[in-house]
Design a protein around this motif. Structure first.
Motif, short mmCIF file in Angstrom:
data_model
loop_
_atom_site.label_atom_id
_atom_site.label_comp_id
_atom_site.label_asym_id
_atom_site.label_seq_id
_atom_site.Cartn_x
_atom_site.Cartn_y
_atom_site.Cartn_z
N TRP A 123 1.13 -1.68 -0.46
CA TRP A 123 -0.54 -0.24 0.13
C TRP A 123 1.00 1.11 0.09
O TRP A 123 0.78 2.47 -0.69
CB TRP A 123 -0.58 -0.18 1.37
CG TRP A 123 -1.63 1.22 1.70
CD1 TRP A 123 -2.67 1.31 0.09
CD2 TRP A 123 -1.77 1.76 2.48
NE1 TRP A 123 -3.65 2.91 0.56
CE2 TRP A 123 -2.76 2.92 2.18
CE3 TRP A 123 -1.40 2.10 3.65
CZ2 TRP A 123 -3.10 3.73 3.10
CZ3 TRP A 123 -1.45 2.78 4.88
CH2 TRP A 123 -2.66 4.48 4.41
N VAL A 124 1.71 1.06 0.92
CA VAL A 124 2.67 2.37 0.51
C VAL A 124 3.64 2.13 0.10
O VAL A 124 3.90 4.11 -0.72
CB VAL A 124 3.13 2.61 2.32
CG1 VAL A 124 2.15 2.66 3.72
CG2 VAL A 124 4.10 1.62 2.50
N LEU A 125 4.71 1.67 -0.45
CA LEU A 125 5.92 1.55 -1.42
C LEU A 125 5.45 2.80 -2.25
O LEU A 125 6.13 3.34 -2.69
CB LEU A 125 6.11 0.01 -1.33
CG LEU A 125 7.39 -0.16 -1.87
CD1 LEU A 125 8.73 0.77 -1.10
CD2 LEU A 125 8.20 -1.56 -2.21
N GLN A 189 13.07 3.78 -4.97
CA GLN A 189 13.99 3.11 -5.61
C GLN A 189 13.75 1.96 -6.90
O GLN A 189 13.69 1.28 -7.70
CB GLN A 189 16.01 3.26 -6.22
CG GLN A 189 15.66 4.56 -6.43
CD GLN A 189 17.43 4.64 -7.08
OE1 GLN A 189 18.23 4.47 -6.08
NE2 GLN A 189 17.21 5.40 -7.16
N PHE A 190 13.35 0.85 -5.71
CA PHE A 190 12.58 -0.86 -5.86
C PHE A 190 11.88 -0.45 -6.06
O PHE A 190 12.00 -1.35 -7.63
CB PHE A 190 13.45 -0.88 -4.45
CG PHE A 190 13.01 -2.24 -4.55
CD1 PHE A 190 13.35 -3.84 -5.06
CD2 PHE A 190 11.45 -3.05 -4.20
CE1 PHE A 190 13.24 -5.16 -5.25
CE2 PHE A 190 11.07 -4.58 -3.88
CZ PHE A 190 12.10 -5.21 -4.08
N SER A 191 11.52 0.12 -5.68
CA SER A 191 9.34 0.15 -5.71
C SER A 191 9.37 0.58 -7.45
O SER A 191 8.35 0.05 -8.30
CB SER A 191 8.57 0.96 -5.09
OG SER A 191 7.14 0.87 -4.87
N SER A 192 9.54 1.78 -7.78
CA SER A 192 10.14 2.35 -9.10
C SER A 192 10.08 1.04 -10.39
O SER A 192 9.56 0.84 -10.82
CB SER A 192 10.29 3.40 -9.22
OG SER A 192 11.49 3.60 -9.29
N THR A 193 11.55 0.61 -10.11
CA THR A 193 12.49 -0.44 -10.61
C THR A 193 11.30 -1.80 -10.87
O THR A 193 11.52 -1.97 -12.52
CB THR A 193 13.58 -0.91 -10.57
OG1 THR A 193 14.48 0.12 -10.00
CG2 THR A 193 14.22 -1.21 -11.89
N THR A 194 10.81 -2.46 -9.62
CA THR A 194 10.21 -3.54 -9.89
C THR A 194 9.30 -2.84 -10.67
O THR A 194 8.70 -4.20 -11.39
CB THR A 194 9.41 -3.75 -8.42
OG1 THR A 194 11.35 -4.17 -7.69
CG2 THR A 194 8.65 -5.10 -8.09
N MET A 357 14.10 8.36 -11.00
CA MET A 357 15.03 8.15 -10.04
C MET A 357 16.14 7.98 -10.34
O MET A 357 16.90 7.90 -9.47
CB MET A 357 13.90 7.04 -9.55
CG MET A 357 12.19 6.90 -8.86
SD MET A 357 12.73 8.39 -7.21
CE MET A 357 13.02 6.32 -6.24
N ASN A 358 15.90 7.70 -11.75
CA ASN A 358 17.44 7.45 -12.10
C ASN A 358 18.89 8.61 -11.48
O ASN A 358 19.83 7.59 -10.87
CB ASN A 358 17.24 7.04 -13.84
CG ASN A 358 17.08 6.07 -13.92
OD1 ASN A 358 16.87 5.29 -14.38
ND2 ASN A 358 17.30 5.84 -15.53
#
Length: 578
Positions: A123-125, A189-194, A357-358
């Motif tokens: 929910w928050v990521l 970043q992990f969230s956007s890349t995933t 985010m890069n």
């Protein structure tokens, strides 16, 4: 006692004659990975006590509500850092150490926590991914800059030991706050890349890892700012006969600096260009995750060597940054090619979020990995200088070979113990540790442990299933940057060896960090012992278009300077030809 990580053990390593290990309660049941990504060398006592990135990981797991771990702990084994993720399991009991104090890693009391908290994480990521760039620019980066400015402006020369003891605690607090911000950034970043990866798979059926790597390139960040500033210095020198003669005439950076200080034009260059670069970009060292190595703000030698390298190769920054930008645009076009309607709109939203985010990858290295530890070192050195004046140690850097509480006790009472003898022994121990070849993992491996999301940064689980490297004509690692190149190997272990790297060499090393970027204009290929496909050497190699293989574990053991090697950055294989 309950097993730390449920499931059948796939393998264990509890020590050997060549690599003995002392175990504390519950440690054997965990899966420990050698942190050669950040700490490829034996670590100093003071860094392990106060400088580790793992010191704030419980904050990350608590803040985000992660079901896969609740803490991340470190163990010093024969001078090398091993870390283990602690699952969110109430049955776990393991002894860990932080700031020289034993503690029990955080685990939830509720047995149902891991099974239910994932809904909160999911929910928050996305909110972090969508908003973090604004938070970083408007609130968090300015906070870091204010904290660092206070430390940088502090008059340590006229401060008392008591003043500096308090400053050290302030620096530790600032370091910890920086790393709490780091983990917020990292998860965003992990969230956007995933999300981008999942969206590509949704609309295209699969995500090409090489294409995903290209889509992580950045063209606007502090790393490129540093490179551009070095290039501008090179351009000024190239257009000035006097400056060019100084840079071309010196055999070493020390001689170049002496030449600059020996002429009015040179002194002006130092004051107007070199010193401002040190203040803007010099809070970093050859290894960021350590306190032993000099920072560039202390010693301008790496800056001068970089500029000399740019002169020798006539490095063209505008062309280089354009090539990276063009490749990024080509990758964006490739991933969007042929898509229309809702599928195109969905992917475009995910792509824009990830691309935004890069810059945070190199920027967080600059502000946190480099900046926070550099300030810890400089405060420690200020204390060391006072202790030299008091006759307690011989060299300001001796304090780095003391543990945290030893240093505090010595500040309070310079006769508390024989620091000279202790430091001498610690320096000898560190030299002995360099002779050991640490295994890539220790403890107990299970499927659950290998599935920890961050393991990929160290090349796991692939490394585990490949086994420890054997002696053959090939060195195998992870494909990090595509292409094949053949040429002479140049094995580099320290900053002092940077000037030995020649145009066309293939760089072989344990690991790189942003301080190593100065070499990327010379080399044609890269092989590292540490790192995964999204680690610093992999990302920078892709940005510079250099074939790279990372995570080889034993490249330095197998490859010697002068060996002719072939690097296949598409397959992860390095061949030793002669």
């Amino acid at each position: 006692m309950a097993t730390s990580q449920a499931g059948e053990a796939l393998g264990t390593f509890f020590g050997s004659d060549g690599f003995p290990i002392e175990w504390q309660e519950g440690e054997k049941e965990l899966f420990w990975i050698l942190d050669d990504l950040h700490c490829p060398n034996p670590v100093s006592p003071l860094f392990f006590d106060i400088g580790g990135w793992w010191l704030t990981c419980d904050h990350m797991f608590r803040r985000f509500g992660t079901p896969f771990a609740s803490d991340w702990i470190a163990k010093n084994v024969n001078g090398y850092v091993y870390t283990a993720a602690v699952p969110a399991d109430p049955s776990i009991r393991v002894e860990a150490t932080e700031y020289e104090a034993a503690y029990t890693p955080r685990v939830p009391r509720d047995p149902g926590y891991a099974g239910g908290i994932g809904a909160y994480l999911g929910w928050v990521l996305p909110a972090y991914a969508e908003n973090f760039l604004d938070w970083w620019r408007d609130r968090l980066r300015p906070e870091l800059e204010r904290n660092y400015e206070r430390l940088d402006r502090y008059d340590t020369e006229n401060a008392s030991l008591l003043d500096l003891a308090i400053l050290l605690e302030d620096a530790i607090d600032i370091h910890d706050r920086a790393w709490k911000i780091h983990w917020m950034l990292n998860f965003a970043q992990f969230s956007s890349t995933t999300a981008l990866n999942a969206t590509i798979e949704q609309v295209r059926g699969e995500a090409d890892p090489a294409l995903m790597g290209r889509l992580q390139s950045s063209v606007e960040d502090r790393n490129w700012d540093s490179v551009e500033d070095l290039w501008k210095m090179k351009e000024e020198i190239a257009a000035d006969d006097e400056l060019r003669a100084i840079f071309e005439g010196g055999e070493t950076a020390k001689e170049v600096l002496a030449g600059l200080e020996g002429s009015e034009r040179g002194r002006r260059f130092v004051a107007e260009k070199l010193e401002p670069h040190q203040q803007a970009f010099g809070y970093k060292a050859i290894w960021s995750h350590e306190l032993v190595f000099k920072t560039w703000v202390e010693d301008p030698a790496p800056i001068l060597e970089a500029v000399r390298g740019y002169l020798a190769t006539d490095y063209d920054y505008p062309a280089n940054i354009k090539a990276v930008a063009d490749d990024l645009e080509a990758a964006k076009a490739e991933v969007m090619e042929g898509l229309e309607g809702e599928a195109r709109e969905t992917l475009q939203r995910a792509l824009d979020l990830s691309l935004g985010m890069n810059p945070l990858t190199p920027d967080h290295h600059f502000y946190i990995d480099q900046g926070a530890n550099a300030r810890l070192r400089l405060v420690a050195l200020a204390i060391g200088r006072k202790l030299v004046e008091a006759g307690a140690v011989d060299d300001p850097e001796d304090v780095i070979f003391l543990h945290y509480n030893e240093l505090r006790l010595l500040m309070a009472d310079q006769g508390a113990f024989d620091a000279r003898e202790l430091v001498s022994d610690r320096r000898d121990e560190r030299e002995d540790d360099f002779e050991r070849r640490p295994p890539s993992w220790i403890g107990t491996a299970t499927e659950e442990a290998l599935a920890f999301p961050y393991n990929g940064l160290w090349g796991f689980p692939d490394k585990f299933y490949a086994g420890e490297p054997s002696t053959t004509g090939e060195v195998k690692g992870l494909a990090a940057s595509p292409g094949v190149v053949e040429g002479p190997a140049r094995y580099v272990t320290s900053l002092d060896e940077f000037d030995q790297v020649e145009q066309g060499d293939i760089l072989v090393c344990r690991m790189t960090n942003p301080a190593w970027v100065v070499l990327f204009t010379k080399i044609t290929g890269l092989v590292t012992e540490a790192g995964g496909t999204v680690s610093h050497p992999a990302v920078v190699a892709r940005e510079f278009g250099i074939p790279a293989v990372v995570g080889t574990t034993n490249a330095g053991e197998r490859i010697r300077t002068g060996d002719r090697i072939r690097v296949n950055g598409s397959t992860g294989v390095v061949e030793i030809l002669s």
